[in-house]
Write a protein that holds these residues in place. Sequence first.
Motif, PDB file in Angstrom:
ATOM      1  N   ASP A  22       0.823  -1.214   0.000  1.00 28.73           N
ATOM      2  CA  ASP A  22       0.000   0.000   0.000  1.00 28.73           C
ATOM      3  C   ASP A  22       0.853   1.258   0.000  1.00 28.73           C
ATOM      4  OD1 ASP A  22      -2.388  -1.368  -0.105  1.00 28.73           O
ATOM      5  OD2 ASP A  22      -2.819  -1.174   2.042  1.00 28.73           O
ATOM      6  N   GLU A  23       1.921   1.252   0.788  1.00 26.59           N
ATOM      7  CA  GLU A  23       2.814   2.418   0.850  1.00 26.59           C
ATOM      8  C   GLU A  23       3.475   2.675  -0.501  1.00 26.59           C
ATOM      9  OE1 GLU A  23       4.277   5.752   2.531  1.00 26.59           O
ATOM     10  OE2 GLU A  23       2.895   4.360   3.505  1.00 26.59           O
ATOM     11  N   VAL A  24       3.970   1.626  -1.133  1.00 23.75           N
ATOM     12  CA  VAL A  24       4.597   1.762  -2.455  1.00 23.75           C
ATOM     13  C   VAL A  24       3.587   2.319  -3.460  1.00 23.75           C
ATOM     14  CG1 VAL A  24       5.552   0.460  -4.406  1.00 23.75           C
ATOM     15  CG2 VAL A  24       6.364  -0.010  -2.091  1.00 23.75           C
ATOM     16  N   LEU A  25       2.381   1.784  -3.435  1.00 22.07           N
ATOM     17  CA  LEU A  25       1.355   2.230  -4.387  1.00 22.07           C
ATOM     18  C   LEU A  25       0.947   3.676  -4.133  1.00 22.07           C
ATOM     19  CD1 LEU A  25      -0.879  -0.952  -4.645  1.00 22.07           C
ATOM     20  CD2 LEU A  25       1.011  -0.237  -6.115  1.00 22.07           C
ATOM     21  N   ASN A  26       0.811   4.049  -2.868  1.00 21.38           N
ATOM     22  CA  ASN A  26       0.468   5.442  -2.549  1.00 21.38           C
ATOM     23  C   ASN A  26       1.566   6.395  -3.000  1.00 21.38           C
ATOM     24  OD1 ASN A  26      -2.154   5.643  -1.356  1.00 21.38           O
ATOM     25  ND2 ASN A  26      -1.378   4.409   0.327  1.00 21.38           N
ATOM     26  N   LEU A  27       2.818   6.018  -2.789  1.00 27.55           N
ATOM     27  CA  LEU A  27       3.924   6.862  -3.252  1.00 27.55           C
ATOM     28  C   LEU A  27       3.907   6.978  -4.773  1.00 27.55           C
ATOM     29  CD1 LEU A  27       6.806   5.726  -0.877  1.00 27.55           C
ATOM     30  CD2 LEU A  27       5.711   7.965  -0.954  1.00 27.55           C
ATOM     31  N   PHE A  28       3.658   5.868  -5.447  1.00 24.81           N
ATOM     32  CA  PHE A  28       3.602   5.880  -6.910  1.00 24.81           C
ATOM     33  C   PHE A  28       2.515   6.837  -7.397  1.00 24.81           C
ATOM     34  CE2 PHE A  28       2.001   4.210 -10.977  1.00 24.81           C
ATOM     35  CZ  PHE A  28       3.172   4.215 -11.715  1.00 24.81           C
ATOM     36  N   VAL A  29       1.336   6.716  -6.823  1.00 28.39           N
ATOM     37  CA  VAL A  29       0.190   7.521  -7.253  1.00 28.39           C
ATOM     38  C   VAL A  29       0.401   9.007  -6.964  1.00 28.39           C
ATOM     39  CG1 VAL A  29      -2.254   7.949  -6.739  1.00 28.39           C
ATOM     40  CG2 VAL A  29      -1.462   5.632  -7.158  1.00 28.39           C
ATOM     41  N   THR A  30       1.078   9.335  -5.868  1.00 29.14           N
ATOM     42  CA  THR A  30       1.235  10.744  -5.497  1.00 29.14           C
ATOM     43  C   THR A  30       2.502  11.390  -6.056  1.00 29.14           C
ATOM     44  OG1 THR A  30       2.258  10.131  -3.391  1.00 29.14           O
ATOM     45  CG2 THR A  30      -0.112  10.544  -3.379  1.00 29.14           C
ATOM     46  N   GLU A  31       3.606  10.666  -6.095  1.00 29.99           N
ATOM     47  CA  GLU A  31       4.876  11.292  -6.481  1.00 29.99           C
ATOM     48  C   GLU A  31       5.211  11.191  -7.958  1.00 29.99           C
ATOM     49  OE1 GLU A  31       8.193  10.267  -4.043  1.00 29.99           O
ATOM     50  OE2 GLU A  31       7.134  10.754  -2.188  1.00 29.99           O
ATOM     51  N   ASP A  63      10.201   0.034 -13.167  1.00 33.53           N
ATOM     52  CA  ASP A  63      10.601  -1.372 -13.171  1.00 33.53           C
ATOM     53  C   ASP A  63       9.864  -2.139 -12.072  1.00 33.53           C
ATOM     54  OD1 ASP A  63      12.149  -3.669 -13.939  1.00 33.53           O
ATOM     55  OD2 ASP A  63      13.452  -3.281 -12.217  1.00 33.53           O
ATOM     56  N   LEU A  64       9.826  -1.573 -10.894  1.00 36.82           N
ATOM     57  CA  LEU A  64       9.188  -2.217  -9.748  1.00 36.82           C
ATOM     58  C   LEU A  64       7.708  -2.484  -9.986  1.00 36.82           C
ATOM     59  CD1 LEU A  64       9.748  -3.158  -6.803  1.00 36.82           C
ATOM     60  CD2 LEU A  64       9.048  -0.882  -6.064  1.00 36.82           C
ATOM     61  N   LEU A  65       7.033  -1.561 -10.664  1.00 37.61           N
ATOM     62  CA  LEU A  65       5.601  -1.695 -10.911  1.00 37.61           C
ATOM     63  C   LEU A  65       5.293  -2.451 -12.203  1.00 37.61           C
ATOM     64  CD1 LEU A  65       3.182  -0.246  -9.182  1.00 37.61           C
ATOM     65  CD2 LEU A  65       5.483   0.368  -8.600  1.00 37.61           C
ATOM     66  N   GLY A  66       6.320  -2.990 -12.837  1.00 39.03           N
ATOM     67  CA  GLY A  66       6.106  -3.812 -14.026  1.00 39.03           C
ATOM     68  C   GLY A  66       5.673  -3.050 -15.255  1.00 39.03           C
ATOM     69  N   LEU A  67       6.008  -1.779 -15.311  1.00 35.50           N
ATOM     70  CA  LEU A  67       5.691  -0.962 -16.496  1.00 35.50           C
ATOM     71  C   LEU A  67       6.875  -1.063 -17.458  1.00 35.50           C
ATOM     72  CD1 LEU A  67       4.174   2.088 -14.619  1.00 35.50           C
ATOM     73  CD2 LEU A  67       2.936   0.388 -15.931  1.00 35.50           C
ATOM     74  N   ASN A  68       6.992  -2.222 -18.103  1.00 34.93           N
ATOM     75  CA  ASN A  68       8.192  -2.539 -18.872  1.00 34.93           C
ATOM     76  C   ASN A  68       8.426  -1.630 -20.069  1.00 34.93           C
ATOM     77  OD1 ASN A  68       8.655  -4.645 -17.070  1.00 34.93           O
ATOM     78  ND2 ASN A  68       7.453  -6.075 -18.310  1.00 34.93           N
ATOM     79  N   VAL A  69       7.384  -1.311 -20.803  1.00 32.64           N
ATOM     80  CA  VAL A  69       7.543  -0.430 -21.971  1.00 32.64           C
ATOM     81  C   VAL A  69       7.930   0.972 -21.507  1.00 32.64           C
ATOM     82  CG1 VAL A  69       6.389   0.597 -23.967  1.00 32.64           C
ATOM     83  CG2 VAL A  69       5.991  -1.806 -23.392  1.00 32.64           C
TER      84      VAL A  69
END
Length: 114
Positions: A22-31, A63-69
């Motif tokens: 959840d923390e990783v996802l929240n950081l991704f969405v906000t930062e 990379d961590l979130l699997g957004l390879n392209v």
Amino acid sequence: MALKYNLAKVYALSDNDPEFVDEVLNLFVTEVPEDLKKIGEGIKNKDFKQTYAFAHKLKPTLDLLGLNVAFEEILQIEAWTKEEGKKKEIIETYKSVKSQVKDAIKELRKDFNL
């Protein structure tokens, strides 16, 4: 249903700790949107140093979130900054990264009620 992202690395890194995920996802969405904005500003102003710094910062997250392209395209943006290329050479790549991140954030918000 994860179509735009892949959390396998996040779960592996966290030993399936839901709070960490959840923390990783929240950081991704906000930062990440702010970092993308800085990359766009850097490209617009041909500020290669700023563009590189924010692309480099964003790279492991993609990379961590699997957004390879998007990850491969952020590498192209980094290479562009080193070459100090023309804006028209990289603007479509930037738009593609931005679109992929936007789609992933939209899906993450829906899937995780962020």
